[in-house]
Design an enzyme around this catalytic site. Structure first.
Site, short mmCIF file in Angstrom:
data_model
loop_
_atom_site.label_atom_id
_atom_site.label_comp_id
_atom_site.label_asym_id
_atom_site.label_seq_id
_atom_site.Cartn_x
_atom_site.Cartn_y
_atom_site.Cartn_z
CB ALA A 215 113.58 39.48 59.61
CB VAL B 141 106.64 48.01 66.56
CG1 VAL B 141 105.43 48.46 67.33
CG2 VAL B 141 107.36 46.89 67.26
CE LYS C 257 114.29 58.41 60.83
NZ LYS C 257 114.49 57.14 61.53
N PRO D 123 120.36 64.70 61.69
CG PRO D 123 121.44 66.45 60.53
CD PRO D 123 121.42 65.73 61.86
CB VAL E 53 108.14 25.60 63.03
CG1 VAL E 53 109.33 24.70 63.34
CG2 VAL E 53 108.21 26.12 61.60
CB THR F 184 119.98 50.39 64.08
OG1 THR F 184 119.60 50.23 65.45
CG2 THR F 184 120.71 51.70 63.90
CB ILE G 231 114.42 47.56 59.32
CG1 ILE G 231 113.13 47.23 60.09
CG2 ILE G 231 114.26 47.29 57.83
CD1 ILE G 231 111.95 48.14 59.77
C1 LIG Z 1 109.29 48.14 70.37
C2 LIG Z 1 110.00 47.95 69.07
C3 LIG Z 1 110.12 49.02 68.19
C4 LIG Z 1 110.83 48.85 66.99
N1 LIG Z 1 111.00 49.92 66.15
C5 LIG Z 1 111.80 49.79 65.07
C6 LIG Z 1 112.07 50.88 64.21
O1 LIG Z 1 111.52 51.98 64.36
N2 LIG Z 1 112.92 50.69 63.18
C7 LIG Z 1 113.50 49.48 62.95
O2 LIG Z 1 114.32 49.38 62.02
N3 LIG Z 1 113.22 48.42 63.71
C8 LIG Z 1 112.40 48.54 64.76
N4 LIG Z 1 112.12 47.45 65.53
C9 LIG Z 1 112.62 46.14 65.12
C10 LIG Z 1 111.74 45.58 64.00
O3 LIG Z 1 110.40 45.54 64.42
C11 LIG Z 1 112.21 44.17 63.65
O4 LIG Z 1 113.57 44.20 63.38
C12 LIG Z 1 111.51 43.69 62.42
O5 LIG Z 1 110.13 43.84 62.52
C13 LIG Z 1 111.83 42.25 62.16
O6 LIG Z 1 111.12 41.40 63.01
P1 LIG Z 1 111.18 39.86 62.69
O7 LIG Z 1 110.65 39.65 61.32
O8 LIG Z 1 112.53 39.38 63.02
O9 LIG Z 1 110.18 39.19 63.78
P2 LIG Z 1 108.60 39.13 63.88
O10 LIG Z 1 107.93 40.32 63.34
O11 LIG Z 1 108.32 38.81 65.33
O12 LIG Z 1 108.16 37.89 62.99
C14 LIG Z 1 108.34 36.58 63.43
C15 LIG Z 1 107.68 35.62 62.46
O13 LIG Z 1 107.99 34.29 62.84
C16 LIG Z 1 106.84 33.51 62.78
N5 LIG Z 1 106.95 32.42 63.73
C17 LIG Z 1 107.37 32.45 65.01
N6 LIG Z 1 107.31 31.25 65.58
C18 LIG Z 1 106.85 30.41 64.61
C19 LIG Z 1 106.54 29.02 64.57
N7 LIG Z 1 106.69 28.22 65.63
N8 LIG Z 1 106.08 28.50 63.42
C20 LIG Z 1 105.90 29.27 62.32
N9 LIG Z 1 106.16 30.58 62.31
C21 LIG Z 1 106.62 31.14 63.44
C22 LIG Z 1 105.68 34.45 63.10
O14 LIG Z 1 104.46 33.96 62.59
C23 LIG Z 1 106.16 35.71 62.38
O15 LIG Z 1 105.75 35.63 61.04
C24 LIG Z 1 111.38 47.59 66.69
C25 LIG Z 1 111.19 46.51 67.55
C26 LIG Z 1 110.52 46.68 68.73
C27 LIG Z 1 110.36 45.51 69.66
#
Ligand SMILES: Cc1cc2nc3c(=O)[nH]c(=O)nc-3n(C[C@H](O)[C@H](O)[C@H](O)COP(=O)(O)OP(=O)(O)OC[C@H]3O[C@@H](n4cnc5c(N)ncnc54)[C@H](O)[C@@H]3O)c2cc1C
Length: 494
Positions: free
Chosen positions: A16, A48, A79, A97, A186, A343, A345
């Site tokens: 994200a 993941v 895909k 599909p 943070v 969904t 991402i």
């Molecule tokens: C089991 C599972 C399967 C999934 N499969 C899919 C899929 O197939 N398709 C799909 O679209 N989505 C999928 N997702 C969702 C997808 O993984 C997330 O939407 C995507 O990875 C975004 O994650 P994020 O960046 O929000 O969080 P994260 O990847 O958790 O990143 C969080 C970030 O915040 C930082 N951070 C946290 N706390 C602090 C702090 N105190 N100080 C500084 N930095 C900090 C961390 O270092 C990290 O860089 C899945 C999720 C799960 C749980």
């Protein structure tokens, strides 16, 4: 905030955070907005999130991302849809599909004509009319080939990719647009009149910003920790609350589809990449222990595991306010629904696209914030209903599945199922991600009850419609022969 958006501070460097960084860096960098991303090497990303849906191609196009370079950098694969295995009962499967299924017949939607012919025993299963479904199941792939009105010219596709490599790929792009990465933890969030004034890092630095994007994952440091946006819990509709994930060796001939395989108290995913296969098991901890879930996952692997299985705990739901003050949550900080239809991402992308259209020049107007929150809530709700349909319409006999079939369902879904039941009609709501084709694939795949058909079909004799269906089926079969194997399409990237 002052009149110009001088600075955007992003907390979090997962998918994200880096998606946001590239988008803001590319689109606002030239206007002089400073974009800073903070991530901590001590807090790993969720790691993941490797299966996507076709709109990601629009996002990449907006960012000027080259498809081949992206697939090479992320070990990605193509895909064409998702195969649901055992979701009705063990042994049955269907593909949801991408792309269009069939074409209108005599001005009547394909779905209506197919349902009528199907009820009369005059039509093949739905997948026979979808080039993407046939190609996915037979391991073929091609990008769209300009060829008149052929289904080859409008192939709908998305990608699988390695989440860690994707973040690194996006980081390189973002830094090229001038985004500054700040490594650090943070520790404290400083409130101010606009909402958030600054974040304080463990190394003593203070980073301010006009606008803050909370991409801190499930921690939701800013949006919940500081802004107390509140949480709407959906575990009543979607009770799975754990996943265990493990990579395994790559398939020699990977199918261009995500597999979603129903299990006793949840389901397993299989995602083919160039250098490995991603596997996971999503389950309800009220119905299965982590040990059993892990054993089930390992027993289902096709090749050797490449790491220790890792359990991820999650809650299903969303923030009551995605945008609060000068803080907007994206990704897991905003909310989460299990990856059944890939969904999450997409929701990051969608949030960014709405946000970029509503960016405040000064302090955000209440109406802007209200509109953003309303749109995002609606998107989450529609997707939730689609996911719940997969669970609700099952004929399995295990306790978890019996409970899902018997549980109350959201009002919007109940209406969709009632409309489908009475004549096979499907209506897409405003702001709804999944179109009529997706609903048709899943409702018929899950054997949703339907009685009768749309009377507009009777404008042409059923034999005429059946002939046209047979013709569409032949066009799909012929088109398939023009598609190389998925393995070949991937080898070409190298
Ligand atoms: C089991 C599972 C399967 C999934 N499969 C899919 C899929 O197939 N398709 C799909 O679209 N989505 C999928 N997702 C969702 C997808 O993984 C997330 O939407 C995507 O990875 C975004 O994650 P994020 O960046 O929000 O969080 P994260 O990847 O958790 O990143 C969080 C970030 O915040 C930082 N951070 C946290 N706390 C602090 C702090 N105190 N100080 C500084 N930095 C900090 C961390 O270092 C990290 O860089 C899945 C999720 C799960 C749980």
């Amino acid at each position: 905030m002052t009149d110009a958006l001088r600075s955007v501070t992003i907390v979090g460097g997962g998918t994200a955070g880096w998606m946001a960084a590239v988008a803001f860096g590319r689109l606002l960098g030239p206007a002089g907005t400073r974009v800073t991303l903070i991530e901590s090497d001590d807090i790993p990303t969720v790691g993941v999130g490797e299966a996507t849906i076709p709109p990601i191609r629009t996002f990449h196009a907006m960012l000027g991302i080259d498809e081949d370079a992206f697939l090479r950098a992320t070990g990605g694969s193509y895909k064409l849809g998702i195969r649901f295995e055992g979701w009705t009962r063990p042994g049955e499967s269907y593909v949801h599909p991408f792309g269009q299924i069939g074409t209108d017949i005599a001005g009547v939607p394909f779905a209506a004509q197919w349902l009528r012919a199907r009820q009369a025993g005059l039509a093949a299963p739905l997948g026979a009319y979808s080039l993407e479904a046939r190609a996915a199941e037979t391991g073929r792939f091609s990008r769209p080939i300009a060829n008149g009105d052929s289904p080859l010219s409008r192939i709908g596709y998305a990608y699988h990719f390695d989440a860690g490599h994707y973040a690194a790929f996006l980081r390189a792009q973002a830094e090229a647009y001038g985004v500054v990465r700040h490594e650090g933890l943070v520790e404290r969030v400083e409130r101010g009149p606009a909402g958030i004034a600054a974040v304080h890092l463990a190394d003593g630095s203070r980073i301010a910003g006009d606008l803050f994007l909370d991409c801190s994952g499930f921690r939701a440091l800013l949006i919940e920790g500081a802004m107390e946006a509140g949480w709407t819990d959906w575990s009543e509709w979607l009770p799975c609350d754990r996943a265990v994930a493990v990579p395994s060796v790559a398939d020699a001939a990977p199918l261009p589809l995500t597999r979603a395989i129903a299990e006793r108290a949840g389901w397993r995913w299989r995602i083919p990449l160039q250098h490995r296969t991603g596997n996971g098991h999503v389950f309800s901890s009220r119905h299965m222990s982590e040990d059993e879930a892990t054993a089930t996952l390992l027993a289902g692997l096709h090749g050797e595991a490449l790491a220790e299985p890792r359990v991820i705990r999650f809650a299903t739901g969303h923030r009551n306010r995605f945008w609060s003050g000068n803080c907007i949550a994206l990704g897991l900080a905003a909310g989460f629904m299990e990856p059944l239809e890939s969904t999450s991402i997409h929701l990051v992308q969608s949030g960014l696209q709405h946000l970029l259209r509503m960016l405040p020049a000064g302090r955000p107007a209440a109406a802007t914030v209200e509109r953003y929150n309303r749109i995002m809530t609606a998107e989450f709700v529609r997707i939730r209903d689609f996911l719940v349909a997969h669970y609700h319409l099952n004929d399995r006999t295990e306790r978890f599945w019996l409970d899902r079939a018997a549980a109350a369902i959201p009002e919007g879904l109940a209406e969709k199922l009632a409309l489908f039941h009475a004549g096979g009609r499907i209506f897409r709501e405003a702001d709804e991600l999944f179109n009529e084709t997706s609903w048709l694939a899943v409702l018929t795949g899950q054997n949703a009850p339907v009685s009768g058909y749309d009377p507009i079909c009777d404008a042409i004799p059923i034999e005429t419609a059946a002939n046209r269906l047979a013709q569409i089926e032949r066009v799909v079969a012929t088109s398939l022969t023009h598609m190389p194997s998925h393995a070949h399409a991937l080898a070409r990237l190298a």
